[in-house]
Design an enzyme around this catalytic site. Structure first.
Site, mmCIF file in Angstrom:
data_model
loop_
_atom_site.group_PDB
_atom_site.id
_atom_site.type_symbol
_atom_site.label_atom_id
_atom_site.label_comp_id
_atom_site.label_asym_id
_atom_site.label_seq_id
_atom_site.Cartn_x
_atom_site.Cartn_y
_atom_site.Cartn_z
ATOM 1 N N TYR A 139 22.845 37.048 43.743
ATOM 2 C CA TYR A 139 23.104 35.623 43.503
ATOM 3 C C TYR A 139 23.767 34.976 44.715
ATOM 4 O O TYR A 139 23.296 33.951 45.221
ATOM 5 C CB TYR A 139 23.981 35.466 42.264
ATOM 6 N N VAL A 180 34.414 30.775 30.343
ATOM 7 C CA VAL A 180 34.688 29.760 29.319
ATOM 8 C C VAL A 180 33.949 30.087 28.024
ATOM 9 O O VAL A 180 34.541 30.085 26.932
ATOM 10 C CB VAL A 180 34.315 28.349 29.819
ATOM 11 N N GLY A 187 44.576 39.209 35.118
ATOM 12 C CA GLY A 187 44.433 37.851 34.589
ATOM 13 C C GLY A 187 45.030 36.792 35.480
ATOM 14 O O GLY A 187 45.084 35.616 35.095
ATOM 15 N N GLN A 209 43.822 36.089 38.567
ATOM 16 C CA GLN A 209 42.801 35.465 39.412
ATOM 17 C C GLN A 209 42.546 34.047 38.898
ATOM 18 O O GLN A 209 42.662 33.791 37.703
ATOM 19 C CB GLN A 209 41.513 36.293 39.458
ATOM 20 N N THR A 210 42.201 33.144 39.790
ATOM 21 C CA THR A 210 42.116 31.727 39.422
ATOM 22 C C THR A 210 40.700 31.191 39.557
ATOM 23 O O THR A 210 39.895 31.685 40.343
ATOM 24 C CB THR A 210 43.044 30.866 40.293
ATOM 25 N N PRO A 231 35.912 37.351 42.755
ATOM 26 C CA PRO A 231 36.829 36.585 43.605
ATOM 27 C C PRO A 231 38.212 36.454 42.968
ATOM 28 O O PRO A 231 38.342 36.241 41.763
ATOM 29 C CB PRO A 231 36.154 35.217 43.731
ATOM 30 N N ARG A 263 39.588 30.669 43.401
ATOM 31 C CA ARG A 263 38.478 29.750 43.662
ATOM 32 C C ARG A 263 38.934 28.339 43.306
ATOM 33 O O ARG A 263 39.316 28.065 42.175
ATOM 34 C CB ARG A 263 37.271 30.160 42.806
#
Length: 346
Positions: free
Chosen positions: A159, A202, A221, A223-224, A288, A291
């Protein structure tokens, strides 16, 4: 660009025009088709229904200005159009990693086929690119000038690198053939018409919360991500396509409000009234750590910024998922009843 100027420009750009939307039955594509029809366009949607859903466009099929065609853009398409929005590609790791070779083909072969169509028609074309081109970024927030940090041989590369190659092709067609291109880098987007099994954070959190299941957070948890409501995203897409030809992008479009995954999970539990607990699982490879879009270019060039708060957008999305789950449950009950009736008759 003021609101009145924008409305006039959008009507001029789209009213009476034949607009092609690839991936038109998908989450973003169906919302784009709906908006284009409202602007007076004749919309031709193509989709192979790998991740697109017929129910996303069910309310559009009776519109005489809407045409849906089953087509895989890895094969050429010969059609008369005035502009192209190239959105076709599975966007969730669950779906794009299922058949990674095909995912790369959709991004690369699909881009070539749509660019060739735009070249034949001498029309402008917009590429729905992604924040995934930035990989696991070392610059935060991510501006369009950042070249990214992508693992080219990892499980997400089909991707990430497919979209990076598509951007390369778009700019080579622009330089070599003077093709009017637009490249938009989309950050995490959510809203009604996401699939129940979409696989992104989501939808995963909402479905788990509504079912009362444990909410799975990967890693610690912390990571943003930054989440943009679909209506805001489509507004940015239409604005970019309507800009003068010398504006090519890439332009980031996303909501710069940043959440940790744990914060998002807690907010969704609160909004759904769920009793779900939060559990942790190992972090997937190349996921990642942060982000967030730098949207200064979108503000300056497009006059765009997000308007829907994450809380308001999530509330609308939760209502959609609640109805979709209820509808699927009724459908499953009907299927079970039909099978029982068939067994009795036989």
């Amino acid at each position: 660009m003021t609101s009145s100027d924008l409305n006039e420009e959008l009507e001029f750009r789209y009213s009476g025009r034949r607009i092609l939307v690839t991936g038109g039955a998908g989450f973003l594509g169906s919302h784009l088709c709906e908006k284009l029809l409202a602007l007076g366009a004749y919309v031709i949607a193509v989709d192979n229904f790998y991740t697109g859903q017929r129910r996303n466009i069910a309310h559009l099929v009776s519109n005489p200005y809407f045409d849906i065609r089953i087509h895989d853009i890895t094969f050429p398409l010969y059609i008369e159009v005035d502009a192209i929005f190239n959105l076709a590609c599975p966007a969730s790791p669950v779906h794009y990693q299922y058949d990674p070779v095909q995912t790369t083909k959709v991004s690369v072969h699909g881009a070539i086929n749509m660019l060739d169509l735009a070249k034949r028609r001498k029309c402008r074309i917009l590429q729905a690119s992604t924040s995934e081109v930035y990989g696991d970024p070392s610059i935060h927030p991510q501006p369009e000038t950042y070249w990214g940090s992508v693992n080219p041989i990892g499980p997400r590369a089909c991707y990430d690198e497919g979209k990076r190659c598509a951007e390369t092709l778009f700019f080579d067609y622009w330089r070599q053939h003077k093709l009017p291109i637009k490249v938009m880098r989309i950050f995490n987007t959510y809203g009604p018409r996401m699939r129940l099994d979409d696989g992104r954070v989501v939808s995963n959190f909402i479905v788990q919360a509504l079912k009362g299941l444990p909410i799975t957070v990967y890693g610690d948890g912390l990571q943003t991500r930054s989440f943009c409501y679909v209506d805001d995203l489509i507004d940015g897409m239409l604005r970019l396509m309507a800009t003068p030809e010398y504006i090519t992008g890439p332009i980031n479009v996303g909501n710069p409000e940043e959440f940790t995954m744990r914060q998002l999970a807690e907010l969704i539990v609160q909004l759904t009234g769920s009793k779900s607990t939060i559990v942790t699982m190992p972090l997937p490879q190349d996921d990642p750590k942060q982000r967030r879009p730098d949207i200064q270019m979108a503000k300056q060039i497009l006059g765009w910024k997000p308007h829907v708060s994450v809380s308001d957008g999530l509330a609308k999305t939760i209502n959609y998922f609640r109805d979709a789950l209820a509808s699927d449950l009724k459908g499953s009950s009907r299927d079970v009843f039909a099978r029982r009736r068939e067994s009795v008759v036989s």
